[in-house]
Design a protein around this motif. Structure first.
Motif, PDB file in Angstrom:
ATOM      1  N   LEU A   4       0.848  -1.176   0.000  1.00 59.77           N
ATOM      2  CA  LEU A   4       0.000   0.000   0.000  1.00 59.77           C
ATOM      3  C   LEU A   4       0.889   1.233   0.000  1.00 59.77           C
ATOM      4  O   LEU A   4       1.797   1.348   0.831  1.00 59.77           O
ATOM      5  N   THR A   5       0.654   2.128  -0.942  1.00 63.65           N
ATOM      6  CA  THR A   5       1.408   3.377  -1.009  1.00 63.65           C
ATOM      7  C   THR A   5       0.715   4.412  -0.137  1.00 63.65           C
ATOM      8  O   THR A   5      -0.493   4.626  -0.254  1.00 63.65           O
ATOM      9  N   LYS A   7       1.363   8.418   1.605  1.00 66.84           N
ATOM     10  CA  LYS A   7       2.181   9.636   1.550  1.00 66.84           C
ATOM     11  C   LYS A   7       2.850   9.899   2.897  1.00 66.84           C
ATOM     12  O   LYS A   7       2.389   9.445   3.946  1.00 66.84           O
ATOM     13  N   ARG A  24      -9.375   4.229   5.080  1.00 64.00           N
ATOM     14  CA  ARG A  24      -9.629   4.177   3.638  1.00 64.00           C
ATOM     15  C   ARG A  24     -11.131   4.215   3.386  1.00 64.00           C
ATOM     16  O   ARG A  24     -11.919   3.816   4.240  1.00 64.00           O
ATOM     17  N   ALA A  40       5.084   7.129  -0.677  1.00 61.91           N
ATOM     18  CA  ALA A  40       4.917   7.788  -1.970  1.00 61.91           C
ATOM     19  C   ALA A  40       6.040   8.800  -2.192  1.00 61.91           C
ATOM     20  O   ALA A  40       6.746   9.199  -1.260  1.00 61.91           O
ATOM     21  N   LYS A 126       1.756   2.381  -6.458  1.00 63.83           N
ATOM     22  CA  LYS A 126       0.524   2.377  -7.248  1.00 63.83           C
ATOM     23  C   LYS A 126      -0.635   2.739  -6.338  1.00 63.83           C
ATOM     24  O   LYS A 126      -0.496   2.734  -5.118  1.00 63.83           O
ATOM     25  N   GLN A 127      -1.772   3.004  -6.942  1.00 61.72           N
ATOM     26  CA  GLN A 127      -2.967   3.261  -6.155  1.00 61.72           C
ATOM     27  C   GLN A 127      -3.580   1.943  -5.693  1.00 61.72           C
ATOM     28  O   GLN A 127      -3.355   0.896  -6.296  1.00 61.72           O
ATOM     29  N   LYS A 128      -4.364   2.037  -4.623  1.00 60.35           N
ATOM     30  CA  LYS A 128      -5.010   0.866  -4.008  1.00 60.35           C
ATOM     31  C   LYS A 128      -3.951  -0.145  -3.559  1.00 60.35           C
ATOM     32  O   LYS A 128      -2.792   0.191  -3.390  1.00 60.35           O
ATOM     33  N   TRP A 130      -1.405  -3.215  -4.238  1.00 57.95           N
ATOM     34  CA  TRP A 130      -0.662  -3.708  -5.400  1.00 57.95           C
ATOM     35  C   TRP A 130       0.317  -4.772  -4.950  1.00 57.95           C
ATOM     36  O   TRP A 130       0.596  -4.923  -3.763  1.00 57.95           O
TER      37      TRP A 130
END
Length: 134
Positions: A4-5, A7, A24, A40, A126-128, A130
């Protein structure tokens, strides 16, 4: 392994054992298991309170926080739907509340078994969720 990315400074606050819940708008289908935490490349547009907490636990120079790298792993212990009962029972720590988006109808993932890598591993996020081949 799933990754999970997140920030900065949130990713490093998880790895420092300060942030125990990730919030989330969506639920992880299996909702438990080992998860790699990827920082990120960009920082969060966070409140002054979040940056205050980050300075308290991560030091004065937050520009040195790793970015664009997998920082370590955690276990997603459980996943909760955010509603009145969960808010009343769980969200008593003002710092934890400042570090998440506890909106009714969202989900909070309880994190434990934090294992920070000695050296972050560069990776493209990546989003979500991965798949990370680390």
């Amino acid at each position: 392994m799933k990754a999970l990315t997140i920030k900065q400074p949130y990713a490093s606050l998880i790895m420092a054992g300060v942030k125990h819940y990730e919030t989330r708008s969506w639920q992880w289908l299996w909702c438990t298991g080992k998860l790699a935490i990827h920082a990120a490349k960009t920082d969060a547009k966070a409140s002054d309170r979040v940056w205050e907490i980050a300075h308290k636990y991560l030091g004065d120079d937050l520009s040195v926080l790793p970015r664009g790298a997998v920082l370590g792993t955690v276990r997603v212990k459980d996943c909760y739907y955010i509603g009145g009962f969960i808010e009343a029972r769980t969200l008593t720590d003002p710092e934890e509340m400042a570090l998440g988006n506890y909106i009714h109808g969202w989900y909070m993932w309880e994190l434990d078994n934090v294992h920070a890598f000695d050296n972050p591993i560069p990776a493209k996020g990546k989003q979500k969720l991965w798949d990370w081949e680390g």
